[in-house]
Design a protein around this motif. Structure first.
Motif, mmCIF file in Angstrom:
data_model
loop_
_atom_site.group_PDB
_atom_site.id
_atom_site.type_symbol
_atom_site.label_atom_id
_atom_site.label_comp_id
_atom_site.label_asym_id
_atom_site.label_seq_id
_atom_site.Cartn_x
_atom_site.Cartn_y
_atom_site.Cartn_z
ATOM 1 N N SER A 1 43.744 35.849 29.790
ATOM 2 C CA SER A 1 44.487 36.939 29.884
ATOM 3 C C SER A 1 44.324 37.673 31.231
ATOM 4 C CB SER A 1 44.571 37.616 28.956
ATOM 5 O OG SER A 1 43.642 38.751 29.092
ATOM 6 N N TYR A 2 45.698 37.833 31.901
ATOM 7 C CA TYR A 2 45.035 38.396 33.076
ATOM 8 C C TYR A 2 43.993 39.765 32.588
ATOM 9 C CZ TYR A 2 45.195 42.054 37.244
ATOM 10 O OH TYR A 2 45.077 42.929 38.050
ATOM 11 N N ASP A 3 44.095 40.578 31.824
ATOM 12 C CA ASP A 3 42.811 41.697 31.943
ATOM 13 C C ASP A 3 42.092 40.694 31.322
ATOM 14 O OD1 ASP A 3 43.879 43.996 31.671
ATOM 15 O OD2 ASP A 3 43.965 44.235 29.587
ATOM 16 N N ASP A 4 41.286 39.892 31.209
ATOM 17 C CA ASP A 4 40.075 38.872 30.798
ATOM 18 C C ASP A 4 39.677 38.300 32.146
ATOM 19 O OD1 ASP A 4 40.031 39.628 28.053
ATOM 20 O OD2 ASP A 4 40.715 37.249 26.546
ATOM 21 N N VAL A 5 40.818 37.621 32.703
ATOM 22 C CA VAL A 5 39.986 37.599 34.344
ATOM 23 C C VAL A 5 39.430 38.990 34.936
ATOM 24 C CG1 VAL A 5 40.832 37.045 36.837
ATOM 25 C CG2 VAL A 5 41.360 35.723 34.384
ATOM 26 N N ILE A 6 40.154 39.839 35.187
ATOM 27 C CA ILE A 6 39.156 41.031 35.583
ATOM 28 C C ILE A 6 38.613 41.995 34.916
ATOM 29 C CG2 ILE A 6 39.954 42.898 36.732
ATOM 30 C CD1 ILE A 6 41.811 41.211 37.564
ATOM 31 N N PHE A 7 38.175 42.155 33.257
ATOM 32 C CA PHE A 7 37.394 42.683 33.052
ATOM 33 C C PHE A 7 36.058 41.848 33.727
ATOM 34 C CE2 PHE A 7 40.443 44.286 29.837
ATOM 35 C CZ PHE A 7 40.689 45.539 30.628
ATOM 36 N N GLY A 8 36.315 40.518 33.482
ATOM 37 C CA GLY A 8 35.228 39.000 33.511
ATOM 38 C C GLY A 8 33.757 39.415 34.716
ATOM 39 N N ALA A 9 35.273 39.450 35.837
ATOM 40 C CA ALA A 9 34.375 39.997 36.905
ATOM 41 C C ALA A 9 33.666 41.271 37.299
ATOM 42 C CB ALA A 9 35.718 39.327 37.840
ATOM 43 N N VAL A 10 34.892 42.648 36.985
ATOM 44 C CA VAL A 10 34.307 43.742 37.134
ATOM 45 C C VAL A 10 33.150 43.333 36.287
ATOM 46 C CG1 VAL A 10 34.936 46.099 36.897
ATOM 47 C CG2 VAL A 10 36.971 44.856 37.129
ATOM 48 N N ASN A 11 32.787 43.341 35.524
ATOM 49 C CA ASN A 11 31.685 43.847 34.344
ATOM 50 C C ASN A 11 30.594 42.567 35.320
ATOM 51 O OD1 ASN A 11 31.659 46.421 32.068
ATOM 52 N ND2 ASN A 11 34.115 45.304 32.535
ATOM 53 N N SER A 12 31.115 41.731 35.541
ATOM 54 C CA SER A 12 29.187 41.197 36.581
ATOM 55 C C SER A 12 28.675 41.495 37.882
ATOM 56 C CB SER A 12 30.277 39.603 36.774
ATOM 57 O OG SER A 12 30.187 39.115 35.701
ATOM 58 N N GLY A 13 29.419 42.558 38.210
ATOM 59 C CA GLY A 13 28.874 43.569 39.304
ATOM 60 C C GLY A 13 28.459 42.539 40.850
ATOM 61 N N ASP A 14 28.032 43.128 41.356
ATOM 62 C CA ASP A 14 27.514 42.825 42.496
ATOM 63 C C ASP A 14 29.485 43.143 43.702
ATOM 64 O OD1 ASP A 14 26.874 41.833 45.073
ATOM 65 O OD2 ASP A 14 25.644 40.010 43.784
ATOM 66 N N ASP A 15 29.910 42.260 44.013
ATOM 67 C CA ASP A 15 31.084 42.367 45.043
ATOM 68 C C ASP A 15 32.260 42.011 44.328
ATOM 69 O OD1 ASP A 15 32.247 42.609 47.098
ATOM 70 O OD2 ASP A 15 31.919 40.568 48.301
ATOM 71 N N SER A 16 31.772 42.952 43.129
ATOM 72 C CA SER A 16 32.659 43.003 42.204
ATOM 73 C C SER A 16 34.822 42.916 42.384
ATOM 74 C CB SER A 16 32.512 43.444 41.117
ATOM 75 O OG SER A 16 32.094 44.885 41.702
ATOM 76 N N ASP A 17 34.529 43.842 43.582
ATOM 77 C CA ASP A 17 36.034 44.522 43.430
ATOM 78 C C ASP A 17 36.806 43.516 44.346
ATOM 79 O OD1 ASP A 17 34.274 44.840 45.789
ATOM 80 O OD2 ASP A 17 35.714 46.626 46.495
ATOM 81 N N THR A 18 36.352 42.860 45.276
ATOM 82 C CA THR A 18 36.266 41.840 46.038
ATOM 83 C C THR A 18 36.712 40.412 45.425
ATOM 84 O OG1 THR A 18 35.389 42.826 47.897
ATOM 85 C CG2 THR A 18 35.834 39.989 48.157
ATOM 86 N N ILE A 19 35.718 39.824 44.035
ATOM 87 C CA ILE A 19 35.656 38.582 43.345
ATOM 88 C C ILE A 19 37.205 39.415 42.157
ATOM 89 C CG2 ILE A 19 34.936 38.091 41.269
ATOM 90 C CD1 ILE A 19 32.339 37.706 43.178
ATOM 91 N N ALA A 20 37.223 40.281 41.921
ATOM 92 C CA ALA A 20 38.283 40.845 41.012
ATOM 93 C C ALA A 20 39.717 40.595 41.638
ATOM 94 C CB ALA A 20 37.822 42.400 40.383
ATOM 95 N N ALA A 21 39.598 41.370 42.524
ATOM 96 C CA ALA A 21 40.740 41.251 43.398
ATOM 97 C C ALA A 21 41.476 39.810 43.441
ATOM 98 C CB ALA A 21 40.772 42.161 44.755
ATOM 99 N N ILE A 22 40.323 39.291 44.247
ATOM 100 C CA ILE A 22 40.917 38.073 44.461
ATOM 101 C C ILE A 22 41.392 36.717 43.447
ATOM 102 C CG2 ILE A 22 40.439 35.490 45.907
ATOM 103 C CD1 ILE A 22 38.183 36.900 47.516
ATOM 104 N N ALA A 23 40.362 37.130 42.033
ATOM 105 C CA ALA A 23 41.045 36.143 40.814
ATOM 106 C C ALA A 23 42.406 37.335 40.564
ATOM 107 C CB ALA A 23 40.172 36.285 39.870
ATOM 108 N N GLY A 24 42.462 37.778 40.345
ATOM 109 C CA GLY A 24 43.696 39.072 40.197
ATOM 110 C C GLY A 24 44.840 38.876 40.954
ATOM 111 N N GLY A 25 44.390 38.120 42.340
ATOM 112 C CA GLY A 25 45.829 38.292 42.951
ATOM 113 C C GLY A 25 46.317 36.697 42.377
#
Length: 295
Positions: A228-252
């Motif tokens: 799901s969209y949420d699961d993709v974003i949650f995974g990236a966000v909760n891994s930290g480091d450059d989390s906003d960028t990775i979550a954004a690029i994956a979320g796109g």
């Protein structure tokens, strides 16, 4: 699903990942767990003190690229540059090192400034051009144009070939999904024979940091291992480091696949840029229609 719904999904999906990820940026998973437990909503805060629903430089520069294309879709680079300068003039909370160094060297020629920044820093393969390139896949239907503009906008600030390569691969995938191909198949097709042609059954053997190759590997990992969209974003966000960028690029990319109507309203309702992004999506869709019609 209508193409406009997919374009809106891409931009909104990108921004939601960015807005959620700012809370955990530069933190370790253990630090995130201690402070938040598991982040599953847009909180704001983080190291730069963002308001809830506020987005970072990732979305701001994506908007700049979109506006530059809208201003002159045939030759957008000059207009994109004007938008970059206008954004810098707002004194944003965060500008990446490579981009800020390029700004320092800019004297009318973006490509010369990017090369000077590369020589000064010694490397320019950060993810700052990848994070902003998605509107290109929305505006242009011709693959050659997608690749050309993806590379040029990257070279404006990131001299390293690894950065422009990542932008091209990412937008080729976005284009496929926009045309109706399945996301997993699109990723596997476009990474075949590249440095990203890896087994994503386990986590990448690199940190989820700002080096563009590491960033894109983690983007692919989350997209290939979460439904799901949420699961993709949650995974990236909760891994930290450059989390906003990775979550954004994956979320796109995930946002294109699911469409804007399938991104949970609990996220989109607090997104400060939502209305602006929807208007930009409509303008990019209109340009794409002109391109397709050969006008």
């Amino acid at each position: 699903m209508l193409v406009l719904e997919k374009i809106k999904g891409g931009l909104i999906g990108f921004a939601v990942g960015d807005a959620m990820g700012v809370a955990t940026e530069f933190m370790s998973p253990a630090e995130i767990k201690r402070k938040y437990g598991v982040v599953k909503e847009i909180l704001g805060g983080g190291c730069f003190g963002f308001d809830r629903g506020e987005t970072s430089d990732d979305t701001a520069m994506t908007i700049a690229v979109a506006r530059g294309i809208i201003a002159n879709y045939a030759n957008p680079i000059e207009e994109i540059g004007k938008e970059f300068l206008a954004w810098r003039a707002t004194k944003p909370k965060d500008i990446g090192i490579t981009i800020s160094t390029t700004f320092y060297h800019y004297e009318g020629d973006w490509f010369a400034a990017a090369e000077a920044a590369h020589n000064q820093i010694g490397v320019s393969a950060g993810n700052g051009s990848l994070m902003r390139c998605l509107p290109i896949a929305f505006a242009y239907s011709d693959l050659n144009k997608v690749e050309e503009v993806s590379a040029l906008q990257s070279k404006m600030t990131h001299h390293d070939e690894a950065a422009s390569e990542a932008c091209i691969i990412y937008n080729r995938i976005a284009r496929r999904v926009l045309l109706g191909e399945e996301l997993t198949a699109s990723i596997l097709t476009e990474i075949k024979g590249t440095r990203y042609d890896n087994d994503y059954g386990s986590e990448p053997d690199c940190p989820p940091d700002g080096y563009v190759v590491h960033t894109l590997k983690w983007v692919f990992y989350w997209l290939l291992n979460r439904e799901s969209y949420d699961d993709v974003i949650f995974g990236a966000v909760n891994s930290g480091d450059d989390s906003d960028t990775i979550a954004a690029i994956a979320g796109g990319l995930k946002g294109i696949e699911v469409g804007s109507g399938s991104i949970p309203s609990k996220h989109t309702n607090v997104l400060k840029e939502r209305e602006n992004l929807e208007e930009l999506a409509e303008s990019l869709f209109e340009i794409r229609g002109r391109e397709t019609a050969g006008v």
